[in-house]
Write a protein that holds these residues in place. Structure first.
Motif, PDB file in Angstrom:
ATOM      1  N   UNK A 196       6.163  11.676  16.509  1.00 60.53           N
ATOM      2  CA  UNK A 196       7.481  11.468  15.898  1.00 60.53           C
ATOM      3  C   UNK A 196       7.677  12.348  14.669  1.00 60.53           C
ATOM      4  N   UNK A 197       6.679  13.151  14.326  1.00 61.06           N
ATOM      5  CA  UNK A 197       6.797  14.033  13.167  1.00 61.06           C
ATOM      6  C   UNK A 197       7.526  15.315  13.538  1.00 61.06           C
ATOM      7  N   UNK A 198       8.007  16.013  12.518  1.00 59.14           N
ATOM      8  CA  UNK A 198       8.641  17.309  12.749  1.00 59.14           C
ATOM      9  C   UNK A 198       7.649  18.267  13.385  1.00 59.14           C
ATOM     10  N   UNK A 199       8.167  19.138  14.268  1.00 66.60           N
ATOM     11  CA  UNK A 199       7.301  20.088  14.966  1.00 66.60           C
ATOM     12  C   UNK A 199       6.539  20.982  13.996  1.00 66.60           C
ATOM     13  N   UNK A 222       0.834  -1.205   0.000  1.00 65.80           N
ATOM     14  CA  UNK A 222       0.000   0.000   0.000  1.00 65.80           C
ATOM     15  C   UNK A 222       0.868   1.255   0.000  1.00 65.80           C
ATOM     16  N   UNK A 223       1.853   1.284   0.880  1.00 66.58           N
ATOM     17  CA  UNK A 223       2.717   2.466   1.014  1.00 66.58           C
ATOM     18  C   UNK A 223       3.535   2.695  -0.249  1.00 66.58           C
ATOM     19  N   UNK A 224       3.977   1.629  -0.874  1.00 67.13           N
ATOM     20  CA  UNK A 224       4.785   1.779  -2.085  1.00 67.13           C
ATOM     21  C   UNK A 224       3.986   2.418  -3.215  1.00 67.13           C
ATOM     22  N   UNK A 225       2.666   2.234  -3.214  1.00 66.59           N
ATOM     23  CA  UNK A 225       1.837   2.822  -4.258  1.00 66.59           C
ATOM     24  C   UNK A 225       1.388   4.247  -3.932  1.00 66.59           C
ATOM     25  N   UNK A 226       1.513   4.664  -2.667  1.00 64.56           N
ATOM     26  CA  UNK A 226       1.110   6.021  -2.303  1.00 64.56           C
ATOM     27  C   UNK A 226       2.063   7.071  -2.840  1.00 64.56           C
ATOM     28  N   UNK A 257       2.932   4.994  10.245  1.00 68.30           N
ATOM     29  CA  UNK A 257       4.296   4.712  10.705  1.00 68.30           C
ATOM     30  C   UNK A 257       5.166   4.203   9.561  1.00 68.30           C
ATOM     31  N   UNK A 258       4.576   3.409   8.686  1.00 70.51           N
ATOM     32  CA  UNK A 258       5.314   2.924   7.523  1.00 70.51           C
ATOM     33  C   UNK A 258       5.661   4.079   6.583  1.00 70.51           C
ATOM     34  N   UNK A 259       4.762   5.048   6.464  1.00 72.40           N
ATOM     35  CA  UNK A 259       5.046   6.230   5.638  1.00 72.40           C
ATOM     36  C   UNK A 259       6.201   7.036   6.224  1.00 72.40           C
ATOM     37  N   UNK A 260       6.225   7.160   7.555  1.00 73.35           N
ATOM     38  CA  UNK A 260       7.329   7.872   8.212  1.00 73.35           C
ATOM     39  C   UNK A 260       8.645   7.156   7.923  1.00 73.35           C
ATOM     40  N   UNK A 261       8.654   5.833   8.084  1.00 74.18           N
ATOM     41  CA  UNK A 261       9.873   5.056   7.853  1.00 74.18           C
ATOM     42  C   UNK A 261      10.341   5.155   6.413  1.00 74.18           C
ATOM     43  N   UNK A 262       9.395   5.347   5.498  1.00 73.66           N
ATOM     44  CA  UNK A 262       9.731   5.433   4.075  1.00 73.66           C
ATOM     45  C   UNK A 262      10.240   6.825   3.697  1.00 73.66           C
ATOM     46  N   UNK A 263      10.116   7.792   4.608  1.00 73.07           N
ATOM     47  CA  UNK A 263      10.595   9.139   4.331  1.00 73.07           C
ATOM     48  C   UNK A 263       9.576  10.040   3.670  1.00 73.07           C
ATOM     49  N   UNK A 264       8.306   9.703   3.774  1.00 77.58           N
ATOM     50  CA  UNK A 264       7.247  10.538   3.207  1.00 77.58           C
ATOM     51  C   UNK A 264       7.207  11.890   3.919  1.00 77.58           C
TER      52      UNK A 264
END
Length: 551
Positions: A259-262, A149-153, A214-221
């Motif tokens: 865990x996101x940027x402020x 799913x994340x790879x297609x986003x 969380x997977x999007x965060x790990x992927x650098x989205x």
């Protein structure tokens, strides 16, 4: 050889009559259950029950067809690969003979192709996996679906797929977080192309949303996109949800936002979460994360944001002052004390908040003092607003002792008061006399330093007439001319050519002048009374020393 018919009860929903030997050849769990029930059972047909079978009767029917056809009639497709993989795991179908078809191997091969499935098929697979938890998680099917799913986003929507208009930040549902810098880009086509998937994921459960985000965060989205999706998800799902569902959605969203940027997370949106969460009693860890996130962005908050009602039943105050103190602590922990601009914005905000809570008769002095002194000195260039808040607090809390008032006055820096406020304090009967004396002394020091710095000015400290001169009140009756001048307040009343910008000095002189006269009268009356008391006692022991303000 006669066949043994086996009755299989699937989740108490449906009863299947199957050949025991056919299913036992492929399913290790069936073999063990048959042995456990005993082949010589009094029943005509042995019976086994499968409780919690993934996919229910429909999935079991597909498994039975696979077994009867020796793996030939069961087509593993994108629509059923996840559920069949879980069913095969449940029935222990990995132990089949090497030469026999294996449903586990067939389904795993299908799942490896998941990244190439159509978008909506992948979405359906993720939804299917969340219904198959925890088994889908333990065998890796859930991770595979989320990864696909994340790879297609990260790519634009497939040709012909309409971008969901409701996912646009301009829609009413998206106004939850429209005040961040990242969301200011939302009208650009590039941002719309990165948020085309919002609408399709709204139906996911809280745990799945947390997993995907969380997977999007790990992927650098882009963190701004992730934050906007979480706010959009909450906006779409929170209304009408049960209290338990609301709590789960908020806790899942906050866990990712932490865990996101402020700069990626909207301050307005965080306060929206806070107000929704107030009656839900979030987990302590979640509440701490939320307070910390808001605290880091305190300089973006407004007074209305801070006016959160106190929890019901506490009875301590109208507003939740402890919560604001938590924001301040997080603000300072985040390094804001090293950024003067942010620190001063927070100082102005807290002064507004103090003015709002000061009239609350239930606000305890210790809490008011803690709030007034929470920020370091550089946060305020001027203490006029703080003085006005304290003034209101003293008027409402008229039963405070002078000692309690003096503790609160410690938060004031008299050197940072304007001449007008210092003059007001000198005449303010709600403030202790000691505070007035300290204010006058500090302002005298400030005045002296300012006047001494005036270029080209010749200072002529002229003593005022006897009737208006501030003197010590510990000498002989009437305060004669031979009184010790130590500690005397000296007024610089020389004929200075004050320019327009220094007219405030003249106002300060007037205030100090009249306050000294008032204090001199008080000291004179007290001295007269002490003299009379001494005379009535017959001059035995020495009279008690005068109060420190007159000594």
């Amino acid at each position: 050889m006669s066949r043994v018919v086996l009755e299989v009860d699937v989740n108490g929903e449906e009863l299947f009559f199957v050949d025991k030997d056919v299913l036992a050849r492929f399913c290790g769990r069936i073999r063990r259950l048959v042995v456990a029930t005993g082949a010589a059972s009094a029943r005509r047909h042995p019976r086994v029950a499968l409780h919690g079978f993934p996919g229910g009767p429909e999935a079991f029917e597909l498994v039975a067809r696979f077994c009867y056809a020796d793996g030939g009639l069961c087509a593993v497709t994108a629509a059923n690969a996840c559920v069949l993989r879980c069913a095969a795991e449940f029935l222990d179908m990995a132990a089949a003979a090497a030469a026999a078809p294996s449903l586990v191997r067939m389904t795993e091969k299908a799942l490896e192709e998941m990244p190439h499935w159509p978008w909506h098929t992948v979405v359906d697979a993720v939804k299917q996996c969340q219904r198959l938890l925890p088994l889908a998680d333990s065998i890796g099917a859930f991770d595979a679906a989320v990864s696909a799913l994340v790879s297609q986003m990260a790519v634009p929507p497939p040709a012909g797929d309409a971008t969901p208009t409701s996912s646009s930040p301009e829609s009413a549902a998206f106004r939850f977080s429209v005040d961040t810098k990242s969301s200011s880009l939302s009208l650009r086509g590039s941002c719309v192309s990165r948020t085309w998937w919002f609408e399709d994921l709204v139906a996911l459960g809280p745990g799945t949303v947390e997993r995907v985000a969380s997977a999007l965060v790990a992927r650098g989205t882009d963190h701004g996109v992730i934050a906007r999706f979480l706010f959009y998800y909450l906006k779409c799902r929170i209304a009408g949800a049960s209290a338990e569902d609301k709590k789960a959605m908020l806790e899942a969203s906050v866990a990712v936002m932490a865990v996101l940027d402020r700069s990626a997370v909207s301050c307005k949106g965080l306060f929206g979460i806070l107000r929704i969460a107030a009656p839900l009693k979030l987990a302590d860890a979640c509440q701490e994360r939320l307070v910390a996130m808001i605290g880091r962005k305190l300089d973006h908050a407004t007074l209305d944001n801070l006016l959160v009602p106190a929890p019901p039943g506490t009875g301590s105050s109208l507003y939740d002052v402890s919560l604001v103190l938590g924001f301040l602590a997080a603000f300072l922990r985040g390094g804001a004390s090293d950024e003067p601009a942010r620190l001063k914005k927070a100082g102005k905000l807290i002064d507004l908040y103090l003015a709002e809570v000061a009239p609350d008769p239930s606000l305890r002095p210790a809490k008011f003092l803690e709030l007034a002194t929470a920020l370091p000195a550089p946060a305020r260039d001027c203490h006029d607003a703080l003085y006005r808040a304290i003034d209101v607090y003293f008027q409402v809390h008229s039963r405070l002792t002078d000692e309690e008032k003096m503790k609160i006055c410690r938060g004031l820096s008299y050197e940072k008061l304007s001449p007008e406020c210092c003059k007001h304090l000198a005449r303010n009967v709600d403030f202790p006399t000691r505070a007035a004396v300290q204010a006058l002394a500090s302002q005298h020091t400030v005045l002296k330093s300012i006047v001494l710095r005036e270029p080209g000015q010749l200072l002529n400290p002229v003593s005022p007439p006897p009737s208006t001169t501030g003197k010590r009140c510990g000498g002989g009756g009437g305060g004669g001319e031979n009184d010790d001048d130590e500690g005397q307040v000296i007024l610089y009343a020389g004929r200075l050519d004050l320019s327009l910008e220094n007219q405030n000095l003249r106002s300060l002189l007037d205030g100090m002048h009249w306050r000294v006269m008032e204090l001199e009268k008080v000291c004179s009356r007290m001295k007269t009374q002490m003299t009379k008391m001494k005379a009535r006692r017959g001059g035995g022991r020495a009279a008690r020393s005068l109060p420190r303000m007159c000594s």
